[in-house]
Design a protein around this motif. Sequence first.
Motif, PDB file in Angstrom:
ATOM      1  N   SER A 103      10.640 -14.087 -35.628  1.00  0.00           N
ATOM      2  CA  SER A 103      11.553 -13.908 -36.762  1.00  0.00           C
ATOM      3  C   SER A 103      10.849 -13.327 -37.981  1.00  0.00           C
ATOM      4  O   SER A 103      11.417 -12.496 -38.704  1.00  0.00           O
ATOM      5  N   TRP A 106      10.262  -9.619 -37.479  1.00  0.00           N
ATOM      6  CA  TRP A 106      11.518  -8.899 -37.677  1.00  0.00           C
ATOM      7  C   TRP A 106      11.817  -8.755 -39.171  1.00  0.00           C
ATOM      8  O   TRP A 106      12.150  -7.659 -39.633  1.00  0.00           O
ATOM      9  N   ALA A 107      11.664  -9.838 -39.917  1.00  0.00           N
ATOM     10  CA  ALA A 107      11.981  -9.806 -41.342  1.00  0.00           C
ATOM     11  C   ALA A 107      11.077  -8.836 -42.091  1.00  0.00           C
ATOM     12  O   ALA A 107      11.531  -8.090 -42.967  1.00  0.00           O
ATOM     13  N   LEU A 110      12.092  -5.355 -41.172  1.00  0.00           N
ATOM     14  CA  LEU A 110      13.432  -5.104 -41.713  1.00  0.00           C
ATOM     15  C   LEU A 110      13.357  -4.678 -43.178  1.00  0.00           C
ATOM     16  O   LEU A 110      14.083  -3.789 -43.631  1.00  0.00           O
ATOM     17  N   TYR A 113      12.236  -0.910 -43.033  1.00  0.00           N
ATOM     18  CA  TYR A 113      13.033   0.107 -42.354  1.00  0.00           C
ATOM     19  C   TYR A 113      14.540  -0.053 -42.504  1.00  0.00           C
ATOM     20  O   TYR A 113      15.281   0.914 -42.347  1.00  0.00           O
ATOM     21  N   GLY A 114      15.044  -1.269 -42.744  1.00  0.00           N
ATOM     22  CA  GLY A 114      16.482  -1.502 -42.772  1.00  0.00           C
ATOM     23  C   GLY A 114      17.017  -1.825 -41.393  1.00  0.00           C
ATOM     24  O   GLY A 114      16.429  -1.485 -40.366  1.00  0.00           O
ATOM     25  N   GLU A 115      18.180  -2.494 -41.369  1.00  0.00           N
ATOM     26  CA  GLU A 115      18.699  -3.040 -40.112  1.00  0.00           C
ATOM     27  C   GLU A 115      19.097  -1.959 -39.117  1.00  0.00           C
ATOM     28  O   GLU A 115      18.842  -2.080 -37.918  1.00  0.00           O
ATOM     29  N   GLU A 116      19.736  -0.894 -39.579  1.00  0.00           N
ATOM     30  CA  GLU A 116      20.196   0.145 -38.644  1.00  0.00           C
ATOM     31  C   GLU A 116      19.016   0.776 -37.901  1.00  0.00           C
ATOM     32  O   GLU A 116      19.047   0.930 -36.672  1.00  0.00           O
ATOM     33  N   MET A 118      16.049  -0.543 -37.490  1.00  0.00           N
ATOM     34  CA  MET A 118      15.424  -1.565 -36.646  1.00  0.00           C
ATOM     35  C   MET A 118      16.143  -1.699 -35.312  1.00  0.00           C
ATOM     36  O   MET A 118      15.512  -1.782 -34.255  1.00  0.00           O
ATOM     37  N   GLU A 119      17.458  -1.754 -35.349  1.00  0.00           N
ATOM     38  CA  GLU A 119      18.223  -1.889 -34.108  1.00  0.00           C
ATOM     39  C   GLU A 119      18.017  -0.678 -33.212  1.00  0.00           C
ATOM     40  O   GLU A 119      17.822  -0.800 -31.997  1.00  0.00           O
ATOM     41  N   TYR A 122      13.857  -0.431 -32.348  1.00  0.00           N
ATOM     42  CA  TYR A 122      13.138  -1.536 -31.713  1.00  0.00           C
ATOM     43  C   TYR A 122      14.021  -2.455 -30.874  1.00  0.00           C
ATOM     44  O   TYR A 122      13.576  -2.974 -29.849  1.00  0.00           O
ATOM     45  N   ARG A 124      16.547  -6.056 -30.882  1.00  0.00           N
ATOM     46  CA  ARG A 124      16.277  -7.433 -31.297  1.00  0.00           C
ATOM     47  C   ARG A 124      15.075  -8.010 -30.559  1.00  0.00           C
ATOM     48  O   ARG A 124      14.921  -7.809 -29.356  1.00  0.00           O
TER      49      ARG A 124
END
Length: 310
Positions: A103, A106-107, A110, A113-116, A118-119, A122, A124
């Motif tokens: 976690s 990821w944080a 995040l 790079y931002g959530e979009e 990251m998804e 990489y 989840r």
Amino acid sequence: MLPMTSHGIHTIDTGFVRPQFDAAYLLVHNGHGAFIDCGTNHSVSRLLGALADVGLDASKVDWLILTHVHLDHAGGAGELMARLPNARLAVHPRGTRHMADPSQLWAGALAVYGEEVMEQAYGRLRPVPAERIVEAPDGHVVDLRGRLLRCLDTPGHAKHHMAIYDEQANVCFTGDTFGLSYREFDTRQGPFILPTTTPVQFDPEALHASINRLLALKPDAMYLTHFGRVEHVERLAGKLHDMIDAMVAVALNAKDSTDRHARLVHELTQLYAARTAEHGWHGDREALVHGLGTDIELNAQGLGVWLDRG
């Protein structure tokens, strides 16, 4: 078919970012295998495909060894381990908790790079069961059915970084400690190489020492995550030492700039343009930025963090 050198070493292009940008390695010995680094979640199918290419069942993979836990090296570890029923994961002691609970990894990513992104880049992150994780402190030996893989603490790029020395092949798997070397910048002079100062733990003195430590082993070659096998390692080490000093000088000169990050990006671009030209590479500025733009941005960020640490 997979590219292979002697000693059962197979180079796998993980597909991250672009072709020949990010590698994982499969070592096959006495009918069993070990992966070194694994790319992202989206790379897992390629690694499993590599097993099929060499005729090795997933149940025969004994190890996944991570050079460090940055996501382009270790992001797919949880997904891959879920498909390797008998494998254990070896990681630097500082990286153990991040594999059991990703976690924080990821944080941190995040925030950059931002959530979009990251998804898309990489996927989840999946935890690795703690009982399958083996801490590999300096000098720890991973035994692949009689083939000894020695784990060496090599900070400078990250505090949780280790390189793996394969005694049988007399080569090192260097993660990011021995820099970046992309094949599109090869010339008659050989590979072009540069350090990576990706945030947040760049330490130039430690990186110099880690490079020297690997060089003292007198390996025949280095296997870089970015990208592939490079030889003539003494010459390349000299280039790395020189470039580390040059990048530190760029950072110190930009230290008090009001537009520090923009200046770092500009000055690093100028530095790499000059050094690739000296190396005999004839690409234009657009090609340079295409090949090194991501690294220029990340190196500028990493130098900035280093300056802020004082």
